[in-house]
Design an enzyme around this catalytic site. Sequence first.
Site, PDB file in Angstrom:
ATOM      1  N   PHE B 106       0.774  -1.242   0.000  1.00  0.00           N
ATOM      2  CA  PHE B 106       0.000   0.000   0.000  1.00  0.00           C
ATOM      3  C   PHE B 106       0.811   1.301   0.000  1.00  0.00           C
ATOM      4  CE2 PHE B 106      -3.535  -2.788   1.681  1.00  0.00           C
ATOM      5  CZ  PHE B 106      -4.256  -2.744   0.495  1.00  0.00           C
ATOM      6  N   ALA B 326      -7.101  -9.484   3.785  1.00  0.00           N
ATOM      7  CA  ALA B 326      -7.158  -8.084   4.181  1.00  0.00           C
ATOM      8  C   ALA B 326      -5.885  -7.746   4.929  1.00  0.00           C
ATOM      9  CB  ALA B 326      -8.362  -7.827   5.067  1.00  0.00           C
ATOM     10  N   CYS B 327      -5.005  -7.134   4.205  1.00  0.00           N
ATOM     11  CA  CYS B 327      -3.702  -6.815   4.774  1.00  0.00           C
ATOM     12  C   CYS B 327      -3.910  -6.004   6.039  1.00  0.00           C
ATOM     13  CB  CYS B 327      -2.893  -6.038   3.760  1.00  0.00           C
ATOM     14  SG  CYS B 327      -1.202  -5.808   4.272  1.00  0.00           S
ATOM     15  N   PHE B 328      -4.860  -5.134   6.002  1.00  0.00           N
ATOM     16  CA  PHE B 328      -5.227  -4.368   7.182  1.00  0.00           C
ATOM     17  C   PHE B 328      -6.697  -4.624   7.390  1.00  0.00           C
ATOM     18  CE2 PHE B 328      -1.218  -2.555   7.134  1.00  0.00           C
ATOM     19  CZ  PHE B 328      -0.907  -2.230   5.820  1.00  0.00           C
TER      20      PHE B 328
END
Lengths: 388, 388
Positions: B106, B326-328
């Site tokens: 990101f 979901a990376c975050f």
Amino acid sequence: MEVKYRYLDNSSITRMDERVLEAMKPYFFEKYAIPTSETGYSMGIEAREALEDSRNYLANYIGAGEGELIFTSGSSESSNAAIKGAAIAQKNKKGNHLIVSKIEDFPVLNSFKSLEKQGYEVSYLDVDEYGMVDPETIQKLIKPETSLVSVQHANQEIGTIQDIKTIAEICNEKNVLLHTDATHTFTKLPLDLHEIKADMVTISAHTLHGPSGIGALYLKKGTPFNKYLDGGFQEFNKRGGLENIPGAVGFKKAVELTSSEENDKFIQMRDHLMQRVLNEIPHTTLNGHPTERIPQNANITFDYVEGESITLHLDMRGFAVSTGSACFSRSLQASHVILGIGGDPERAHGSLRITFGRFNSMDDVGAMADALNEIVSKLREISAIGTQ
Amino acid sequence: MEVKYRYLDNSSITRMDERVLEAMKPYFFEKYAIPTSETGYSMGIEAREALEDSRNYLANYIGAGEGELIFTSGSSESSNAAIKGAAIAQKNKKGNHLIVSKIEDFPVLNSFKSLEKQGYEVSYLDVDEYGMVDPETIQKLIKPETSLVSVQHANQEIGTIQDIKTIAEICNEKNVLLHTDATHTFTKLPLDLHEIKADMVTISAHTLHGPSGIGALYLKKGTPFNKYLDGGFQEFNKRGGLENIPGAVGFKKAVELTSSEENDKFIQMRDHLMQRVLNEIPHTTLNGHPTERIPQNANITFDYVEGESITLHLDMRGFAVSTGSACFSRSLQASHVILGIGGDPERAHGSLRITFGRFNSMDDVGAMADALNEIVSKLREISAIGTQ
């Protein structure tokens, strides 16, 4: 050479308190997961709780509301993010006129200079002989296209406290955003955002015996803000990048360890040193305001002597202070702050910035005043100038 | 609930090594002055020497020259600074066309999206089913106005290693700058800048059992660069803000503690886990390249199961892994990486990212494979779908 330091320039960086490291340790070794995991593993939840606990503590401490405090890597990033973020967000809506005081610290001042190069119009505020900004000047300078004013809470070198409450009132009334760099006042002076209605405030842990590499930015709800550090959705989607959990926890602990009693001690040490030096050593001038100054700072010019010669001699006796002449020694320029209050390069180069911290005592103050008496008199003898 | 974690997602953040903290301690408590003081007090000189020693060590480690490595607050800042710094500096000289792969992390991807909003033209590179960028596509996309290409050294989620050497050769030949995010390969794969002729490289300490809040950016001499973090003259006047000396010292120590033997151990653990899971559990797919992947990463999709259900069950048994979905976790979007390699949202949501670190053993791998067998079979039974 082994030197036991007694005075430390904590305007720049302070010795970490052992208790801060103790508070951080679990987050290095036991609870070190990414805090953004709301589902997944419990360590991530513990990390998130620690982050939010630190955030809430700091937010409460200054009267900020929920979602109004974001963590950053320090005061430099906070100021860059605030100034650039608000200026860019408002360029096409409000306008491209910005106002900043001339004696701001470099992250603030140079963020404005960078914006100026990109086509923004910047007004640089003069200050009086004590380093004070006249709020009325701001009132007069604000025009419809003005989108942002930045005036520090107090100065990094000479310690002068601004009338930020009045400045905030003016900005609010004129519907212009106010950013204030509170790096050198945070925990030293009251900062209640219900009283001082700033829109953005820079704070940091490095000035209060906390860790390096962690700071925060108060960002009032609804403030136009163009994200500065792009990345993930962290920090209410206002600052990307992995959260520094040990840093945030250490920041909270560092604030908890401060007290008004300690600030009173700083004032006593400061006043005692100022009194002794100004009374006992001829040809000395106080830089900054005589009373409206932060507890932990004294700044004195010694005529006919180079500040750097004094610091070298003080260093050999175990006192660490810095010259006011070069905030960062790789710059050979005279301090823009001393020039800003009407000093000439000589006054700047002969000035000494002395900062008091937790690990100093009144005994140190006496010893330092004695040392200064000796050193300055000796240096003046050698140079054989000025003492008439 | 007390959980002793055995697997940790060190793609995101790793447990600090105790030896790193020991190396940092003197710079918290004894040598904590600002390092920029070349004159003044001796503690400042000691701090500066420590900073430069860490810088030289890291520069040598990757084959960077003098003045080519600047410290930052982490990989997010390094990538923001590199991409925005180079794009802005070249806008009026070279042009405003930029190229980036679709599966970047990101900080990289969103820096490009931010520039796109400001009027830059951005080409997003497709990747194949393994996540590989075809260097020829870059060659074809480059036009006279192209000023910057950014392709990661390896992927943060699926571990695929790019042919960055060839990509660098193409960029060099076409006179276009190349940035590469080496956050997940640094110390895990060789990175010799005499071999891989990138102009800017992002590295960080958080993936290698070092401290949070410290990273670095390789910035080849002469690279057009608009300063990102304004402040003082630190870091060759390329990054303002107080230096994080304990962080820099900890970064060096963390790199010193890595070894090719350790990387071999990661490969053994990774391959053993991949083999067991893919052979023993039906309806599983490896995400990323079967051989061209970083030592410490495995990423597997389990059909008919939510990745988040698996992580919850693993957590109860002491294994911390993350979903690839979901990376975050605050983002409910499916992983852009899994979508980028042609997966659908279901594949993304059923995927698990497993990262191996220093504190894992081969025993842990066996235990985890056993756990996955049980958990996945149980979850599929409950949902009563898919196993036919």
